[in-house]
Design a protein around this motif. Sequence first.
Motif, PDB file in Angstrom:
ATOM      1  N   ALA A   1      37.047  43.059  48.418  1.00 12.46           N
ATOM      2  CA  ALA A   1      36.284  43.150  47.168  1.00 12.46           C
ATOM      3  C   ALA A   1      34.965  43.881  47.415  1.00 12.46           C
ATOM      4  CB  ALA A   1      36.014  41.748  46.606  1.00 12.46           C
TER       5      ALA A   1
ATOM      6  N   ASP B   1      29.190  38.645  57.550  1.00 14.90           N
ATOM      7  CA  ASP B   1      29.069  37.824  58.764  1.00 14.90           C
ATOM      8  C   ASP B   1      30.225  38.086  59.733  1.00 14.90           C
ATOM      9  OD1 ASP B   1      31.134  36.531  57.496  1.00 14.90           O
ATOM     10  OD2 ASP B   1      30.117  34.605  57.274  1.00 14.90           O
TER      11      ASP B   1
ATOM     12  N   ARG C   1      43.376  41.643  54.930  1.00 12.59           N
ATOM     13  CA  ARG C   1      43.852  40.366  55.491  1.00 12.59           C
ATOM     14  C   ARG C   1      45.380  40.209  55.435  1.00 12.59           C
ATOM     15  NH1 ARG C   1      39.181  37.317  56.567  1.00 12.59           N
ATOM     16  NH2 ARG C   1      37.485  38.189  55.340  1.00 12.59           N
TER      17      ARG C   1
ATOM     18  N   LYS D   1      51.317  38.765  59.120  1.00 15.75           N
ATOM     19  CA  LYS D   1      52.600  39.487  59.157  1.00 15.75           C
ATOM     20  C   LYS D   1      52.611  40.401  60.386  1.00 15.75           C
ATOM     21  CE  LYS D   1      52.356  39.419  54.064  1.00 15.75           C
ATOM     22  NZ  LYS D   1      50.943  39.117  53.830  1.00 15.75           N
TER      23      LYS D   1
ATOM     24  N   ALA E   1      24.089  36.162  54.990  1.00 15.61           N
ATOM     25  CA  ALA E   1      23.069  35.935  53.957  1.00 15.61           C
ATOM     26  C   ALA E   1      22.860  34.425  53.893  1.00 15.61           C
ATOM     27  CB  ALA E   1      23.549  36.473  52.627  1.00 15.61           C
TER      28      ALA E   1
ATOM     29  N   ARG F   1      42.440  32.841  58.876  1.00 16.81           N
ATOM     30  CA  ARG F   1      41.759  33.506  57.765  1.00 16.81           C
ATOM     31  C   ARG F   1      41.220  34.880  58.192  1.00 16.81           C
ATOM     32  NH1 ARG F   1      41.731  33.882  52.341  1.00 16.81           N
ATOM     33  NH2 ARG F   1      40.044  35.328  51.858  1.00 16.81           N
TER      34      ARG F   1
ATOM     35  N   ASP G   1      38.016  36.567  45.670  1.00  9.98           N
ATOM     36  CA  ASP G   1      38.538  35.192  45.784  1.00  9.98           C
ATOM     37  C   ASP G   1      37.532  34.124  45.348  1.00  9.98           C
ATOM     38  OD1 ASP G   1      40.776  36.329  46.912  1.00  9.98           O
ATOM     39  OD2 ASP G   1      40.708  35.158  48.764  1.00  9.98           O
TER      40      ASP G   1
ATOM     41  N   HIS H   1      45.159  39.665  46.943  1.00 11.92           N
ATOM     42  CA  HIS H   1      44.558  40.900  47.440  1.00 11.92           C
ATOM     43  C   HIS H   1      44.295  41.909  46.326  1.00 11.92           C
ATOM     44  CE1 HIS H   1      44.636  44.958  49.116  1.00 11.92           C
ATOM     45  NE2 HIS H   1      44.000  44.416  50.129  1.00 11.92           N
TER      46      HIS H   1
ATOM     47  N   TRP I   1      52.036  39.527  46.327  1.00 11.23           N
ATOM     48  CA  TRP I   1      53.321  39.616  47.029  1.00 11.23           C
ATOM     49  C   TRP I   1      53.228  38.793  48.310  1.00 11.23           C
ATOM     50  CZ3 TRP I   1      49.253  42.566  48.093  1.00 11.23           C
ATOM     51  CH2 TRP I   1      49.003  42.849  49.436  1.00 11.23           C
TER      52      TRP I   1
HETATM   53  C1  LIG Z   1      46.375  35.748  56.518  1.00  6.66           C
HETATM   54  C2  LIG Z   1      46.282  36.157  55.086  1.00  6.66           C
HETATM   55  C3  LIG Z   1      47.358  36.798  54.475  1.00  6.66           C
HETATM   56  C4  LIG Z   1      47.289  37.169  53.143  1.00  6.66           C
HETATM   57  N1  LIG Z   1      48.367  37.788  52.570  1.00  6.66           N
HETATM   58  C5  LIG Z   1      48.324  38.153  51.265  1.00  6.66           C
HETATM   59  C6  LIG Z   1      49.435  38.787  50.647  1.00  6.66           C
HETATM   60  O1  LIG Z   1      50.467  39.020  51.273  1.00  6.66           O
HETATM   61  N2  LIG Z   1      49.330  39.141  49.345  1.00  6.66           N
HETATM   62  C7  LIG Z   1      48.201  38.907  48.619  1.00  6.66           C
HETATM   63  O2  LIG Z   1      48.144  39.238  47.428  1.00  6.66           O
HETATM   64  N3  LIG Z   1      47.109  38.304  49.175  1.00  6.66           N
HETATM   65  C8  LIG Z   1      47.164  37.920  50.476  1.00  6.66           C
HETATM   66  N4  LIG Z   1      46.080  37.301  51.056  1.00  6.66           N
HETATM   67  C9  LIG Z   1      44.878  37.059  50.243  1.00  6.66           C
HETATM   68  C10 LIG Z   1      43.942  38.262  50.241  1.00  6.66           C
HETATM   69  O3  LIG Z   1      43.815  38.785  51.524  1.00  6.66           O
HETATM   70  C11 LIG Z   1      42.597  37.850  49.664  1.00  6.66           C
HETATM   71  O4  LIG Z   1      42.823  37.557  48.295  1.00  6.66           O
HETATM   72  C12 LIG Z   1      41.510  38.902  49.811  1.00  6.66           C
HETATM   73  O5  LIG Z   1      41.282  39.209  51.160  1.00  6.66           O
HETATM   74  C13 LIG Z   1      40.205  38.417  49.194  1.00  6.66           C
HETATM   75  O6  LIG Z   1      39.205  39.361  49.397  1.00  6.66           O
HETATM   76  P1  LIG Z   1      37.654  39.021  49.155  1.00  6.66           P
HETATM   77  O7  LIG Z   1      36.936  40.291  49.472  1.00  6.66           O
HETATM   78  O8  LIG Z   1      37.472  38.391  47.838  1.00  6.66           O
HETATM   79  O9  LIG Z   1      37.292  37.896  50.216  1.00  6.66           O
HETATM   80  P2  LIG Z   1      37.405  37.852  51.796  1.00  6.66           P
HETATM   81  O10 LIG Z   1      38.452  38.808  52.264  1.00  6.66           O
HETATM   82  O11 LIG Z   1      37.544  36.418  52.149  1.00  6.66           O
HETATM   83  O12 LIG Z   1      36.000  38.400  52.301  1.00  6.66           O
HETATM   84  C14 LIG Z   1      34.821  37.662  52.185  1.00  6.66           C
HETATM   85  C15 LIG Z   1      33.965  37.918  53.403  1.00  6.66           C
HETATM   86  O13 LIG Z   1      32.640  37.478  53.147  1.00  6.66           O
HETATM   87  C16 LIG Z   1      32.130  36.855  54.311  1.00  6.66           C
HETATM   88  N5  LIG Z   1      31.018  35.974  53.941  1.00  6.66           N
HETATM   89  C17 LIG Z   1      31.097  34.776  53.317  1.00  6.66           C
HETATM   90  N6  LIG Z   1      29.864  34.258  53.148  1.00  6.66           N
HETATM   91  C18 LIG Z   1      28.991  35.150  53.674  1.00  6.66           C
HETATM   92  C19 LIG Z   1      27.568  35.181  53.812  1.00  6.66           C
HETATM   93  N7  LIG Z   1      26.790  34.195  53.358  1.00  6.66           N
HETATM   94  N8  LIG Z   1      26.984  36.242  54.417  1.00  6.66           N
HETATM   95  C20 LIG Z   1      27.750  37.268  54.885  1.00  6.66           C
HETATM   96  N9  LIG Z   1      29.098  37.292  54.780  1.00  6.66           N
HETATM   97  C21 LIG Z   1      29.710  36.244  54.188  1.00  6.66           C
HETATM   98  C22 LIG Z   1      33.350  36.115  54.842  1.00  6.66           C
HETATM   99  O14 LIG Z   1      33.205  35.735  56.184  1.00  6.66           O
HETATM  100  C23 LIG Z   1      34.427  37.177  54.637  1.00  6.66           C
HETATM  101  O15 LIG Z   1      34.474  38.051  55.736  1.00  6.66           O
HETATM  102  C24 LIG Z   1      46.117  36.909  52.388  1.00  6.66           C
HETATM  103  C25 LIG Z   1      45.033  36.260  53.000  1.00  6.66           C
HETATM  104  C26 LIG Z   1      45.108  35.885  54.335  1.00  6.66           C
HETATM  105  C27 LIG Z   1      43.943  35.185  54.984  1.00  6.66           C
END
Ligand SMILES: Cc1cc2nc3c(=O)[nH]c(=O)nc-3n(C[C@H](O)[C@H](O)[C@H](O)COP(=O)(O)OP(=O)(O)OC[C@H]3O[C@@H](n4cnc5c(N)ncnc54)[C@H](O)[C@@H]3O)c2cc1C
Length: 412
Positions: free
Chosen positions: A14, A36, A44, A49, A82, A128, A274, A292, A320
């Motif tokens: 995101a 962080d 992810r 996989k 942060a 994660r 998320d 994702h 998926w």
């Molecule tokens: C193993 C795995 C497999 C997946 N497989 C699928 C799939 O097959 N299909 C699908 O649709 N989705 C899948 N997902 C879900 C998908 O990857 C997530 O929905 C997506 O990564 C969310 O992205 P995001 O940027 O919102 O959050 P995130 O990817 O969680 O990123 C947030 C980041 O912010 C960082 N952060 C948090 N707080 C702070 C702070 N205070 N200061 C600095 N940094 C901070 C966190 O450490 C993290 O690195 C999977 C997830 C995982 C873990």
Amino acid sequence: MSVRRHVIIGGGVAAASAAATLRSHDFDGEIVIVSDDHTLPYERPPLSKEYLGHDGDGRPTLVKPENWYAEHQVTVRLNTRATRIDPGAKRIELSSSEKLEYTKLLLATGVRARSLPHVTSDRVLTLRSLSDATRIRQLLAKVDTVAILGGGFIGCEAASTAISMGKRVTIVERSSTLMEAALGATLGGVMTDVHRAAGVHVMTGCVVHNIEQTPTSLVVRTDRRVIEADLVLVGAGSQPNIDLAEEAGLRTNGGIVTDEYSRTSAVDIYAAGDVASILHPFYGAHLRVEHHDTAMHHGASAAKNMLDLNEPFSESHWFWSDQYTHNLQQAGRSEPGDEVIVRGSLDDLDFSAFSLRGARITKVISLNRPRDVLATRRLLFSEHQASPDQLKDESTPLNRLVPRERPNRVEA
Ligand SMILES: Cc1cc2nc3c(=O)[nH]c(=O)nc-3n(C[C@H](O)[C@H](O)[C@H](O)COP(=O)(O)OP(=O)(O)OC[C@H]3O[C@@H](n4cnc5c(N)ncnc54)[C@H](O)[C@@H]3O)c2cc1C
């Protein structure tokens, strides 16, 4: 602050997608990503996989190539947390003790894996981050037996990967089937059979009491029997990273609450991915999903709204999952009472299950039928009429369900 500076907290898809959108929409001020993690934003989904199964070159799949950030003048502060937001002063504090002022701020802090309380062992792990996956990947290469506690998507994907590596795998799941919360009992039962047929020992309706580490193995005591394993993977769900937002007084409801433009309750602070509980314009409710595709498009949409483009975020919650040779997909949102109609065959593992409310499709779950999901995603927010007979009938193309005179709106 004379220079405009948009700050993004979080280093996931995101965040990267928001930064790319800010630049592609001609934002010429500073962009700072505070993450962080120790790695540039990566995908992810491969972590449970290909990456876990030692396919590929062992490097993470980056959301943007390494040089993209410098080329687009996006500063990424890795290994930096942060620690506080001051919405009044429009400033954040970092783990490095620095303070950073922002013009607009995006919270894309994602979720963290829920771990088991009172269990400390370097062989009981959650999945994660890239670091988690790397650790599990290293151990998987050495061990014979794996116990997976929790039969949700990540647990099931990890089981599939471990089986493909020749490991003996047990999944312990509290519900009556695997993935029951997402798929319901019938389709969850189909997937439970898939895992059993692949050689996984699946224990459903089973509760874990405790885990002990002995010099030679891990002992998992459940309400049914004791399991010994070399490695325990905990797939017990997630916890949204809302602490920063809560401490700053932003409205939360388990996620960070936003309107349909991704605006939080604080001026010039947005949330996406998320962690965000966004008012969905079509469903009329605050919804938070962990998919994702949603996170990627949500980051982009929030960025546009940071540039005052006023675009509501409406998307179909598509995701998926790949397990063994099977591709499972879902889109939409159903409610209790929706009728479920199956096209295809559950026995042949080749079907789409449609949820129907009146004559509208509300959701589709497909196994090995990605085209049905693509077609249904186009229908979900459009005018259409579907009957159980049409949905069952393979000879009725799904795009016939759209009245021809009304153009179909394709979502982002
Ligand atoms: C193993 C795995 C497999 C997946 N497989 C699928 C799939 O097959 N299909 C699908 O649709 N989705 C899948 N997902 C879900 C998908 O990857 C997530 O929905 C997506 O990564 C969310 O992205 P995001 O940027 O919102 O959050 P995130 O990817 O969680 O990123 C947030 C980041 O912010 C960082 N952060 C948090 N707080 C702070 C702070 N205070 N200061 C600095 N940094 C901070 C966190 O450490 C993290 O690195 C999977 C997830 C995982 C873990």
